[in-house]
Design a protein around this motif. Sequence first.
Motif, PDB file in Angstrom:
ATOM      1  N   PHE A 187       2.357  -7.049  -7.065  1.00 25.59           N
ATOM      2  CA  PHE A 187       1.110  -7.596  -7.613  1.00 25.59           C
ATOM      3  C   PHE A 187      -0.021  -6.613  -7.290  1.00 25.59           C
ATOM      4  O   PHE A 187      -0.523  -6.592  -6.164  1.00 25.59           O
ATOM      5  CB  PHE A 187       0.855  -8.965  -6.983  1.00 25.59           C
ATOM      6  N   ALA A 196       1.853 -14.480 -12.345  1.00 26.09           N
ATOM      7  CA  ALA A 196       2.547 -14.100 -11.100  1.00 26.09           C
ATOM      8  C   ALA A 196       3.517 -15.205 -10.697  1.00 26.09           C
ATOM      9  O   ALA A 196       4.662 -14.944 -10.311  1.00 26.09           O
ATOM     10  CB  ALA A 196       1.531 -13.846  -9.996  1.00 26.09           C
ATOM     11  N   MET A 254      -3.256 -13.022  -1.463  1.00 22.86           N
ATOM     12  CA  MET A 254      -3.064 -13.611  -2.797  1.00 22.86           C
ATOM     13  C   MET A 254      -2.221 -14.883  -2.741  1.00 22.86           C
ATOM     14  O   MET A 254      -2.157 -15.639  -3.719  1.00 22.86           O
ATOM     15  CB  MET A 254      -2.360 -12.612  -3.738  1.00 22.86           C
ATOM     16  N   CYS A 257       6.399  -9.080  -4.677  1.00 23.92           N
ATOM     17  CA  CYS A 257       5.694  -8.525  -3.502  1.00 23.92           C
ATOM     18  C   CYS A 257       4.186  -8.610  -3.706  1.00 23.92           C
ATOM     19  O   CYS A 257       3.670  -8.232  -4.760  1.00 23.92           O
ATOM     20  CB  CYS A 257       6.070  -7.060  -3.313  1.00 23.92           C
ATOM     21  N   SER A 258       3.510  -9.083  -2.670  1.00 23.67           N
ATOM     22  CA  SER A 258       2.060  -9.262  -2.787  1.00 23.67           C
ATOM     23  C   SER A 258       1.407  -9.064  -1.428  1.00 23.67           C
ATOM     24  O   SER A 258       2.041  -9.259  -0.394  1.00 23.67           O
ATOM     25  CB  SER A 258       1.770 -10.685  -3.287  1.00 23.67           C
TER      26      SER A 258
END
Length: 375
Positions: free
Chosen positions: A136, A75, A92, A87-88
């Motif tokens: 993600f 990531a 995270m 984008c998450s």
Amino acid sequence: MKFLDEYRDPTAVRRYVRAIAEITTRDWTIMEICGGQTHSIVKFGLDSLLPDKITLLHGPGCPVCVTPAELIDKAIEIASRPEVIFCSFGDMMRVPGTGKDLLSVKAAGGDIRMVYSPLDAVRLARENPHRQVVFFAIGFETTAPANAMAVMQAKQSGLKNFTVLVSHVLVPPAIEAILSSPDNRVQGFLAAGHVCAVMGYTEYEPIAEQFRVPIVVTGFEPLDIIQGIYLCIKQLEEKRFEVENAYSRVVNREGNRTAQRVMGDLFRVVNRKWRGIGEIPASGLGLKEEYKEFDAELRFGVAGKKVEEATECISGLILRGMKKPPDCPAYGTKCTPEHPLGATMVSSEGTCAAYYSYRRLAPLGKSESQRQKNG
Ligand code: SF4
């Protein structure tokens, strides 16, 4: 609050505590699978209400906690690219990879956006046709249908600049892995109610039968959990090993067929690495071949990346119920939510974070290893 207070009724909880004490004749060890349940247990002190004979162990059901450092590093590598909008979900951002975390990439200028839904990422892809938008996609069976829908929508819209970095994991193979371990001590499980709302509980029936363990589908409020424990102990005392549904206001045996169909259309079952635990066969979801154009690992050439997990963090032992946070030498000293060494100290569902939030200033009860030592 309506529909909530009734499940936090202390009188009803105390009634169940008394009933548990009345039926318990010997030592039993039960594991709650879900990190949300762990937080309720620790926050409301439910474990401290139980007879000494009952030990609760905290399981691997926190998706953030079990996402391997390898995926975090992938990531980070993708999010560091100038053409990418990464984008998450917010939890995270601070999970450490082998070197840094996503938040430090953002601080260094990476375009990382915290989103509340995978569809936000699809919208960003539409609005930014000259950028690559990556979502993600982590989680258990609960989040997989929505993530599958996002990919489906991107395909239907003809988006060529949207991909997903997939790290979905499945609960039943994790239960089987715990039960198959030679040092397993778990004799009964509280299954995660929200996972069963999607998947139903037929998958758990052969596990209960094969391993002779009761599995009780359980919700998240104190009354839900204490009822789940009661039903689990009752089965153990009566030598019954069945799947029982204590969360029938949300869960039915078959689950949500529409959600399962969407998942089945997009995903296939794959082997998946769990943080601190290692690879569990057939324990995850990956995109099917016909959707590989949406696979961020392939698009950005990170599929083959391999890293070693940090050895200082013992979260793998905690996630398998073999240790508790106070057993970790780094707990509350070198490892805090501000400076986490492991994911279980970061996530809102992480066991170390739960202990740190609710028990840090209170005298800690007997830790698991002390319990074992003292017999
Ligand atoms: S306290 Fe920190 S280092 Fe120890 S197990 Fe938990 S997350 Fe890992």
